[in-house]
Write a protein that holds these residues in place. Structure first.
Motif, PDB file in Angstrom:
ATOM      1  N   HIS A   1       0.798  -1.234   0.000  1.00 13.13           N
ATOM      2  CA  HIS A   1       0.000   0.000   0.000  1.00 13.13           C
ATOM      3  C   HIS A   1       0.833   1.289   0.000  1.00 13.13           C
ATOM      4  O   HIS A   1       0.300   2.348  -0.295  1.00 13.13           O
ATOM      5  N   TYR A   2       2.119   1.224   0.361  1.00  8.92           N
ATOM      6  CA  TYR A   2       2.924   2.449   0.374  1.00  8.92           C
ATOM      7  C   TYR A   2       3.529   2.785  -0.985  1.00  8.92           C
ATOM      8  O   TYR A   2       4.246   3.777  -1.129  1.00  8.92           O
ATOM      9  N   GLN A   3       3.281   1.953  -1.982  1.00 13.33           N
ATOM     10  CA  GLN A   3       3.846   2.235  -3.303  1.00 13.33           C
ATOM     11  C   GLN A   3       3.156   3.440  -3.945  1.00 13.33           C
ATOM     12  O   GLN A   3       2.003   3.753  -3.634  1.00 13.33           O
TER      13      GLN A   3
ATOM     14  N   GLY B   1       7.604  -3.557  -3.409  1.00  8.67           N
ATOM     15  CA  GLY B   1       7.628  -3.358  -1.954  1.00  8.67           C
ATOM     16  C   GLY B   1       9.084  -3.270  -1.564  1.00  8.67           C
ATOM     17  O   GLY B   1       9.893  -2.774  -2.342  1.00  8.67           O
ATOM     18  N   VAL B   2       9.417  -3.797  -0.390  1.00  9.31           N
ATOM     19  CA  VAL B   2      10.825  -3.721   0.035  1.00  9.31           C
ATOM     20  C   VAL B   2      11.423  -5.117   0.246  1.00  9.31           C
ATOM     21  O   VAL B   2      10.706  -6.119   0.214  1.00  9.31           O
ATOM     22  N   HIS B   3      12.728  -5.126   0.489  1.00 12.49           N
ATOM     23  CA  HIS B   3      13.509  -6.363   0.449  1.00 12.49           C
ATOM     24  C   HIS B   3      12.953  -7.478   1.338  1.00 12.49           C
ATOM     25  O   HIS B   3      12.821  -8.626   0.907  1.00 12.49           O
TER      26      HIS B   3
ATOM     27  N   GLY C   1      15.281  -1.222   0.486  1.00  8.63           N
ATOM     28  CA  GLY C   1      15.405  -1.936   1.767  1.00  8.63           C
ATOM     29  C   GLY C   1      14.446  -1.351   2.782  1.00  8.63           C
ATOM     30  O   GLY C   1      13.457  -0.704   2.420  1.00  8.63           O
ATOM     31  N   CYS C   2      14.736  -1.562   4.066  1.00  5.88           N
ATOM     32  CA  CYS C   2      13.892  -0.975   5.122  1.00  5.88           C
ATOM     33  C   CYS C   2      14.834  -0.589   6.257  1.00  5.88           C
ATOM     34  O   CYS C   2      15.548  -1.440   6.795  1.00  5.88           O
ATOM     35  N   SER C   3      14.847   0.701   6.600  1.00  2.60           N
ATOM     36  CA  SER C   3      15.809   1.164   7.611  1.00  2.60           C
ATOM     37  C   SER C   3      15.522   0.511   8.965  1.00  2.60           C
ATOM     38  O   SER C   3      16.435   0.265   9.748  1.00  2.60           O
ATOM     39  N   MET C   4      14.251   0.213   9.240  1.00  2.00           N
ATOM     40  CA  MET C   4      13.953  -0.465  10.509  1.00  2.00           C
ATOM     41  C   MET C   4      14.553  -1.879  10.522  1.00  2.00           C
ATOM     42  O   MET C   4      15.194  -2.289  11.497  1.00  2.00           O
ATOM     43  N   ALA C   5      14.369  -2.606   9.432  1.00  2.00           N
ATOM     44  CA  ALA C   5      14.914  -3.970   9.364  1.00  2.00           C
ATOM     45  C   ALA C   5      16.434  -3.933   9.556  1.00  2.00           C
ATOM     46  O   ALA C   5      17.013  -4.808  10.199  1.00  2.00           O
TER      47      ALA C   5
ATOM     48  N   ILE D   1       7.716  -8.775  10.969  1.00  2.00           N
ATOM     49  CA  ILE D   1       8.030  -9.227   9.603  1.00  2.00           C
ATOM     50  C   ILE D   1       9.039  -8.297   8.920  1.00  2.00           C
ATOM     51  O   ILE D   1       9.777  -8.713   8.029  1.00  2.00           O
ATOM     52  N   ASN D   2       9.084  -7.037   9.391  1.00  2.00           N
ATOM     53  CA  ASN D   2      10.040  -6.062   8.849  1.00  2.00           C
ATOM     54  C   ASN D   2      11.438  -6.377   9.389  1.00  2.00           C
ATOM     55  O   ASN D   2      11.989  -5.656  10.218  1.00  2.00           O
ATOM     56  N   SER D   3      11.998  -7.480   8.960  1.00  2.00           N
ATOM     57  CA  SER D   3      13.316  -7.902   9.437  1.00  2.00           C
ATOM     58  C   SER D   3      13.912  -8.839   8.387  1.00  2.00           C
ATOM     59  O   SER D   3      13.178  -9.424   7.571  1.00  2.00           O
TER      60      SER D   3
ATOM     61  N   HIS E   1      13.175   1.379  15.255  1.00  2.00           N
ATOM     62  CA  HIS E   1      11.966   2.160  14.938  1.00  2.00           C
ATOM     63  C   HIS E   1      11.858   2.362  13.430  1.00  2.00           C
ATOM     64  O   HIS E   1      12.826   2.170  12.698  1.00  2.00           O
ATOM     65  N   CYS E   2      10.686   2.798  13.013  1.00  2.00           N
ATOM     66  CA  CYS E   2      10.498   3.176  11.612  1.00  2.00           C
ATOM     67  C   CYS E   2      10.753   4.677  11.501  1.00  2.00           C
ATOM     68  O   CYS E   2      10.108   5.473  12.193  1.00  2.00           O
ATOM     69  N   SER E   3      11.663   5.038  10.614  1.00  2.00           N
ATOM     70  CA  SER E   3      12.020   6.458  10.479  1.00  2.00           C
ATOM     71  C   SER E   3      10.853   7.293   9.950  1.00  2.00           C
ATOM     72  O   SER E   3      10.795   8.500  10.170  1.00  2.00           O
ATOM     73  N   VAL E   4       9.918   6.655   9.276  1.00  2.00           N
ATOM     74  CA  VAL E   4       8.742   7.379   8.759  1.00  2.00           C
ATOM     75  C   VAL E   4       7.754   7.633   9.908  1.00  2.00           C
ATOM     76  O   VAL E   4       7.357   8.776  10.171  1.00  2.00           O
ATOM     77  N   HIS E   5       7.379   6.588  10.618  1.00  2.00           N
ATOM     78  CA  HIS E   5       6.331   6.716  11.634  1.00  2.00           C
ATOM     79  C   HIS E   5       6.786   7.430  12.907  1.00  2.00           C
ATOM     80  O   HIS E   5       5.964   7.954  13.654  1.00  2.00           O
ATOM     81  N   GLN E   6       8.104   7.457  13.143  1.00  2.00           N
ATOM     82  CA  GLN E   6       8.545   8.137  14.364  1.00  2.00           C
ATOM     83  C   GLN E   6       8.430   9.662  14.238  1.00  2.00           C
ATOM     84  O   GLN E   6       8.585  10.385  15.202  1.00  2.00           O
TER      85      GLN E   6
ATOM     86  N   PRO F   1       0.457   1.347  14.118  1.00  2.00           N
ATOM     87  CA  PRO F   1       1.095   1.044  15.422  1.00  2.00           C
ATOM     88  C   PRO F   1       2.619   1.151  15.427  1.00  2.00           C
ATOM     89  O   PRO F   1       3.229   0.930  16.478  1.00  2.00           O
ATOM     90  N   GLU F   2       3.231   1.501  14.302  1.00  2.00           N
ATOM     91  CA  GLU F   2       4.671   1.800  14.311  1.00  2.00           C
ATOM     92  C   GLU F   2       4.919   3.218  14.837  1.00  2.00           C
ATOM     93  O   GLU F   2       6.065   3.620  15.038  1.00  2.00           O
ATOM     94  N   CYS F   3       3.833   4.003  15.060  1.00  2.00           N
ATOM     95  CA  CYS F   3       3.991   5.352  15.627  1.00  2.00           C
ATOM     96  C   CYS F   3       4.378   5.214  17.103  1.00  2.00           C
ATOM     97  O   CYS F   3       4.023   4.240  17.756  1.00  2.00           O
TER      98      CYS F   3
ATOM     99  N   MET G   1       7.566  10.253   4.124  1.00  2.00           N
ATOM    100  CA  MET G   1       7.412   9.217   3.090  1.00  2.00           C
ATOM    101  C   MET G   1       8.536   8.204   3.211  1.00  2.00           C
ATOM    102  O   MET G   1       9.612   8.506   3.715  1.00  2.00           O
ATOM    103  N   CYS G   2       8.243   6.994   2.768  1.00  2.00           N
ATOM    104  CA  CYS G   2       9.238   5.939   2.871  1.00  2.00           C
ATOM    105  C   CYS G   2      10.124   5.992   1.623  1.00  2.00           C
ATOM    106  O   CYS G   2       9.706   5.595   0.531  1.00  2.00           O
ATOM    107  N   ALA G   3      11.344   6.481   1.825  1.00  2.00           N
ATOM    108  CA  ALA G   3      12.255   6.699   0.689  1.00  2.00           C
ATOM    109  C   ALA G   3      12.623   5.384   0.008  1.00  2.00           C
ATOM    110  O   ALA G   3      12.901   5.371  -1.199  1.00  2.00           O
ATOM    111  N   THR G   4      12.622   4.284   0.765  1.00  2.00           N
ATOM    112  CA  THR G   4      13.032   3.027   0.141  1.00  2.00           C
ATOM    113  C   THR G   4      11.875   2.395  -0.651  1.00  2.00           C
ATOM    114  O   THR G   4      12.090   1.846  -1.730  1.00  2.00           O
ATOM    115  N   MET G   5      10.651   2.513  -0.137  1.00  2.00           N
ATOM    116  CA  MET G   5       9.489   2.045  -0.921  1.00  2.00           C
ATOM    117  C   MET G   5       9.447   2.804  -2.257  1.00  2.00           C
ATOM    118  O   MET G   5       9.094   2.268  -3.299  1.00  2.00           O
ATOM    119  N   TYR G   6       9.832   4.080  -2.177  1.00  2.00           N
ATOM    120  CA  TYR G   6       9.764   4.981  -3.330  1.00  2.00           C
ATOM    121  C   TYR G   6      10.819   4.645  -4.396  1.00  2.00           C
ATOM    122  O   TYR G   6      10.762   5.134  -5.524  1.00  2.00           O
TER     123      TYR G   6
HETATM  124 FE1  SF4 Z   1      10.573   0.177   6.753  1.00  2.00          FE
HETATM  125 FE2  SF4 Z   1       9.154   2.202   7.788  1.00  2.00          FE
HETATM  126 FE3  SF4 Z   1       9.564   2.082   5.165  1.00  2.00          FE
HETATM  127 FE4  SF4 Z   1       7.925   0.330   6.353  1.00  2.00          FE
HETATM  128  S1  SF4 Z   1       7.616   2.513   6.181  1.00  2.00           S
HETATM  129  S2  SF4 Z   1       9.487  -0.116   4.820  1.00  2.00           S
HETATM  130  S3  SF4 Z   1       8.987   0.063   8.335  1.00  2.00           S
HETATM  131  S4  SF4 Z   1      11.146   2.336   6.753  1.00  2.00           S
END
Ligand code: SF4
Ligand code: 13P
Length: 378
Positions: free
Chosen positions: A44-46, A80-82, A116-120, A150-152, A239-244, A267-269, A329-334
């Motif tokens: 959904h973040y695409q 999506g991401v890795h 990728g995902c910075s949280m993972a 799952i984000n790992s 943490h998620c850099s977007v939701h924090q 809930p990542e907030c 915004m999620c730079a890696t999804m983007y």
């Molecule tokens: Fe990772 Fe946050 Fe991006 Fe989801 S939104 S992929 S948790 S950085």
């Protein structure tokens, strides 16, 4: 009969120069040529222009299910991401699926390897193993269920599989924690401290029994022995850099400015936001909540920008605001864009698959145990 051997992949460079309309047409052509052998999954973040080409969309749990249940396809292109592509590779190629296809693998492709995902990335397997060892010096490891979001990386999922643990997503975290406490008396939760804390609080676990493990501290993740001994849930400092970026002050400002507004967050907030929100849930729950609300409902939504903007477009009958004044915004999804999608599809058509995600056999086998538990706990 002559055979054409194509041994080098189309280079990405020239795709950067193409306009969106041409890319769209070429993606559609490649999809027609690949037919039902291709399945494009989209989180959904695409971006909208990518989502337009997805055969199926979903949150992390739903996308895992879709990959696990896929039947006809021979290639999954994951928008999506890795970690999502890794999970799809493990589930789509689990032993009974491979057997039913006489050993043929479903190839999973991530259009841009930099997605990728910075949280993972905040939890590496050697850090988790070292933490586990240290925990074993002050409490009994056999009292702890390891739970990975799952984000790992797949290696962390394998760790959970090996140690009687499980994977959770934002949509089943509570059920997973309940399952975990049925197995053992404590939980070690990584890498997202916020999902772990917000879910545990909802289950009535006091925050004093949730020490935070900082992998960059040399001794006990920066905790006193007693804090670990009295713990119920040990939270990884990730943490998620977007939701924090969402803060309690944003909630207060909206409530002051727009009486009756409802606050809907992921809930990542952080806890301060989750505690005062009206509703908290996975991306699919956010979408469903808006879809089912009466016209005229006012929302301030705390999740990734592309999803909130799509909801605004799809629901003009509602008043939808983005919860933060900043761009979250999620730079890696983007990273997944039309150029990368077109490039990966045209290479599949030519038989020169690029960016295939293939999880090592041993890691996949152990991860699958933890993922199958996740799919049964709902
Ligand atoms: Fe990772 Fe946050 Fe991006 Fe989801 S939104 S992929 S948790 S950085
Ligand atoms: P869900 O879609 O599972 O809620 O996950 C959100 C997310 O951050 C994905 O990276």
């Amino acid at each position: 009969m002559s055979t054409v051997t194509i041994d080098s992949a189309l280079p990405f460079g020239s795709y950067r120069e193409l306009g969106n309309q041409e890319l769209r047409e070429r993606i559609q052509k490649a999809k027609r040529e690949l037919g039902s052998s291709l399945l494009i999954l989209g989180h959904h973040y695409q971006q909208d222009e990518v989502i337009e080409h997805a055969d199926l969309t979903g949150d992390s749990y739903q996308l895992s299910k879709l990959a696990a249940d896929s039947a006809d396809c021979r290639t999954i292109v994951f928008c999506g991401v890795h970690f999502m592509a890794e999970t799809a590779d493990i589930l789509a190629n689990r032993p009974e699926k491979l057997e039913s296809r006489h050993g043929a693998r479903v190839r999973v492709v991530l259009p841009d390897m930099a997605a990728g995902c910075s949280m993972a990335d905040m939890a590496a397997i050697r850090q988790v193993e070292s933490a586990w060892e240290q925990l074993g010096e002050v409490i009994d490891n056999s009292d702890i269920t390891p739970v990975t979001y799952i984000n790992s990386a797949a290696s962390l999922k394998a760790f959970c599989g090996k140690h009687g643990g499980i994977v959770c997503t934002s949509s089943n975290a509570k059920a997973v924690l309940e399952w975990s406490f049925k197995q053992r008396k404590r939980v070690f939760f990584f890498p997202d401290q916020h999902l772990g804390r917000n879910t545990s609080l909802k289950m009535g676990i006091p925050v004093e029994h949730m020490p935070v493990w900082n992998p960059h501290e040399d001794v006990l993740g920066g905790n006193a022995e007693e804090a670990i001994q009295s713990s119920k849930v040990i939270l990884w400092k990730g943490h998620c850099s977007v939701h924090q970026m969402f803060q309690a002050v944003h909630v207060h400002q909206f409530r002051e400015k727009i009486p009756g507004i409802k606050i809907l967050v992921h809930p990542e907030c952080p806890q301060e936001v989750n505690d005062i929100a009206d509703i908290s849930g996975s991306t699919s729950k956010i979408i469903e909540t808006v879809r089912n609300a009466p016209a005229g409902t006012k929302w301030a939504i705390g999740t990734e920008l592309h999803l909130v903007n799509r909801l605004k477009k799809e629901h003009p009958e509602q008043e939808i605001h983005f919860l933060s004044p900043l761009v979250c915004m999620c730079a890696t999804m983007y990273r997944i864009d039309l150029a990368h999608l077109c490039w990966s599809l045209e290479n599949i058509v030519r038989g020169t698959v690029v960016n295939q995600i293939h999880v090592k056999e041993d890691v996949a086998r152990w991860s699958l145990i933890a993922l199958e538990r996740m799919l049964t706990v709902r």
